[in-house]
Design a protein around this motif. Structure first.
Motif, PDB file in Angstrom:
ATOM      1  N   PRO A   1       5.531  65.528 -54.541  1.00  0.00           N
ATOM      2  CA  PRO A   1       5.654  65.458 -53.076  1.00  0.00           C
ATOM      3  C   PRO A   1       6.800  66.324 -52.560  1.00  0.00           C
ATOM      4  CG  PRO A   1       5.430  63.262 -54.034  1.00  0.00           C
ATOM      5  CD  PRO A   1       5.674  64.203 -55.171  1.00  0.00           C
TER       6      PRO A   1
ATOM      7  N   THR B   1       8.450  67.632 -48.521  1.00  0.00           N
ATOM      8  CA  THR B   1       8.348  67.471 -47.076  1.00  0.00           C
ATOM      9  C   THR B   1       8.175  68.825 -46.384  1.00  0.00           C
ATOM     10  OG1 THR B   1      10.730  67.673 -46.695  1.00  0.00           O
ATOM     11  CG2 THR B   1       9.873  65.467 -47.232  1.00  0.00           C
TER      12      THR B   1
ATOM     13  N   PRO C   1       2.142  64.661 -38.969  1.00  0.00           N
ATOM     14  CA  PRO C   1       2.658  63.973 -40.163  1.00  0.00           C
ATOM     15  C   PRO C   1       1.663  62.988 -40.773  1.00  0.00           C
ATOM     16  CG  PRO C   1       3.759  63.199 -38.163  1.00  0.00           C
ATOM     17  CD  PRO C   1       2.976  64.403 -37.787  1.00  0.00           C
ATOM     18  N   GLU C   2       0.817  62.375 -39.934  1.00  0.00           N
ATOM     19  CA  GLU C   2      -0.152  61.421 -40.473  1.00  0.00           C
ATOM     20  C   GLU C   2      -1.127  62.126 -41.410  1.00  0.00           C
ATOM     21  OE1 GLU C   2       0.312  61.946 -37.253  1.00  0.00           O
ATOM     22  OE2 GLU C   2       1.438  60.154 -36.603  1.00  0.00           O
TER      23      GLU C   2
ATOM     24  N   ARG D   1       0.594  62.946 -44.680  1.00  0.00           N
ATOM     25  CA  ARG D   1       0.657  61.766 -45.557  1.00  0.00           C
ATOM     26  C   ARG D   1      -0.693  61.486 -46.195  1.00  0.00           C
ATOM     27  NH1 ARG D   1       1.252  58.547 -48.803  1.00  0.00           N
ATOM     28  NH2 ARG D   1       2.632  56.751 -48.908  1.00  0.00           N
TER      29      ARG D   1
ATOM     30  N   GLU E   1      -2.330  61.712 -50.520  1.00  0.00           N
ATOM     31  CA  GLU E   1      -3.100  60.688 -51.225  1.00  0.00           C
ATOM     32  C   GLU E   1      -4.449  61.198 -51.740  1.00  0.00           C
ATOM     33  OE1 GLU E   1      -1.847  57.966 -51.991  1.00  0.00           O
ATOM     34  OE2 GLU E   1      -0.160  57.697 -50.613  1.00  0.00           O
TER      35      GLU E   1
ATOM     36  N   ASP F   1       4.557  55.465 -55.161  1.00  0.00           N
ATOM     37  CA  ASP F   1       4.864  55.720 -53.753  1.00  0.00           C
ATOM     38  C   ASP F   1       5.484  57.110 -53.599  1.00  0.00           C
ATOM     39  OD1 ASP F   1       5.631  55.786 -51.136  1.00  0.00           O
ATOM     40  OD2 ASP F   1       6.841  53.952 -51.194  1.00  0.00           O
TER      41      ASP F   1
ATOM     42  N   GLU G   1       6.695  58.646 -51.061  1.00  0.00           N
ATOM     43  CA  GLU G   1       7.836  58.747 -50.156  1.00  0.00           C
ATOM     44  C   GLU G   1       9.160  58.479 -50.874  1.00  0.00           C
ATOM     45  OE1 GLU G   1       7.427  56.622 -46.514  1.00  0.00           O
ATOM     46  OE2 GLU G   1       5.321  57.186 -46.246  1.00  0.00           O
ATOM     47  N   LYS G   2       9.079  57.920 -52.081  1.00  0.00           N
ATOM     48  CA  LYS G   2      10.288  57.624 -52.839  1.00  0.00           C
ATOM     49  C   LYS G   2      10.552  58.663 -53.926  1.00  0.00           C
ATOM     50  CE  LYS G   2       9.930  52.652 -51.999  1.00  0.00           C
ATOM     51  NZ  LYS G   2       9.772  51.299 -52.607  1.00  0.00           N
TER      52      LYS G   2
ATOM     53  N   THR H   1      10.833  62.369 -53.190  1.00  0.00           N
ATOM     54  CA  THR H   1      10.925  63.674 -52.525  1.00  0.00           C
ATOM     55  C   THR H   1      12.213  64.410 -52.889  1.00  0.00           C
ATOM     56  OG1 THR H   1      11.911  62.626 -50.570  1.00  0.00           O
ATOM     57  CG2 THR H   1       9.507  62.933 -50.572  1.00  0.00           C
TER      58      THR H   1
ATOM     59  N   CYS I   1      14.717  66.907 -50.696  1.00  0.00           N
ATOM     60  CA  CYS I   1      14.051  67.541 -49.555  1.00  0.00           C
ATOM     61  C   CYS I   1      14.805  67.299 -48.251  1.00  0.00           C
ATOM     62  CB  CYS I   1      12.610  67.020 -49.426  1.00  0.00           C
ATOM     63  SG  CYS I   1      11.473  67.714 -50.644  1.00  0.00           S
ATOM     64  N   SER I   2      15.203  66.071 -48.005  1.00  0.00           N
ATOM     65  CA  SER I   2      15.919  65.752 -46.764  1.00  0.00           C
ATOM     66  C   SER I   2      17.262  66.480 -46.704  1.00  0.00           C
ATOM     67  CB  SER I   2      16.132  64.246 -46.640  1.00  0.00           C
ATOM     68  OG  SER I   2      14.905  63.579 -46.494  1.00  0.00           O
TER      69      SER I   2
END
Length: 303
Positions: free
Chosen positions: A8, A10, A201-202, A205, A209, A275, A277-278, A280, A283-284
């Motif tokens: 993943p 972003t 963003p939806e 996401r 998947e 998951d 989102e955990k 990345t 990236c942030s």
């Protein structure tokens, strides 16, 4: 990577990479100014025979008046500085093209993650009313491709015979003129694209998947590797991943069938490891860091 889900990442990370490239392009362009933007007054062949030392002084005064630099070795056969400029602009254009191509790709219905500004009333096709074409992105990609064609011409123009050659002068003049116009169009095009770009963003996401959790294979392998060694863990997760693809089954199901995995990790732990989102990474951090760098650079360029 290679057209397949890897890990993943972003959209902010992607932007940070682009900013990083642009910072280097700007540094290279600024670093080339003393070599590229020079005045020359050397007489018919550059020997200063008709003007002597007064000619060098006049050349320096010309440079001061124009906000440029005085050519250290005035010669009509020197063209490396102009070729350097065209090459640098071509590199800038190549990055711009890569960005526009990425937006173009992510605007496709199959991805649906981005959309360049589409003015109300814009018609994409005279026969297909639904069309919302990436016109700006296509323009940038085409312009950048044209810029790159001038690099070989610029290199060829350096092959000047003796002390002057109209042939190579015509080549470099044509290359410089057209390249500068195109780069201006490219940068304006990118500005227009990102001034009002739409981000979904939806859909981003949902696209993560699409592989049914396979994108998280690395994370599970690394955690399992702490228990049984990395290579053995790779073999276990590889088998589960291949079973998921070949049997068209959710990755979680095939993972739960791997005895060596379930003996070491609970179902709850496996679900948590799936998951995206955990996982990345930084990236942030990169997105925030380069956003600040871009803001600082913009302020400097405006002064």
């Amino acid at each position: 990577t290679h057209g397949q889900h890897a890990v993943p990442a972003t959209f902010g990370y992607k932007i940070a990479v682009w900013i990083d490239e642009f910072i280097r392009h700007i540094d290279r362009l600024k670093g080339s100014e003393e070599r590229v933007f020079v005045t020359m007054l050397g007489g018919g062949a550059g020997t200063m025979a008709s003007v002597g030392m007064e000619g060098l002084k006049t050349q320096e005064l010309m440079a001061q008046e124009l906000g440029m630099h005085s050519m250290q070795m005035p010669s009509r056969t020197i063209g490396d500085h102009l070729t350097e400029y065209i090459t640098l602009l071509a590199m800038l254009s190549a990055t711009s093209s890569k960005i526009a191509r990425e937006v173009y790709t992510l605007m496709k219905q199959e991805f649906g993650e981005l959309e360049e500004p589409v003015p109300i009333g814009a018609v994409g096709s005279s026969t297909m009313p639904q069309k919302r074409n990436p016109r700006l992105c296509q323009d940038v990609v085409a312009w950048a491709a044209e810029v790159r064609t001038f690099v070989p011409m610029a290199l060829e123009s350096m092959q000047t015979e003796h002390e002057a050659d109209k042939t190579t002068s015509m080549m470099i003049n044509s290359a410089i003129d057209r390249t500068c116009i195109l780069v201006d169009q490219i940068l304006n095009g990118l500005t227009e694209i990102f001034r009002d770009i739409q981000i979904f963003p939806e859909r981003m996401r949902a696209n993560v998947e699409l592989s049914g959790g396979l994108i998280m294979s690395e994370r599970i392998m690394l955690v399992l590797g702490k228990e049984m060694g990395r290579q053995k863990a790779h073999d276990v997760i590889y088998q589960a991943a291949q079973n998921s693809v070949n049997q068209a089954r959710p990755f979680k199901e095939t993972l739960m069938e791997e005895q060596e995995l379930v003996e070491r990790l609970s179902e709850k732990e496996i679900i948590e490891l799936l998951d995206p989102e955990k996982y990345t990474g930084l990236c942030s951090y990169f997105a925030e860091t380069y956003s600040k760098k871009a803001s600082i650079l913009v302020e400097k360029l405006r002064k």
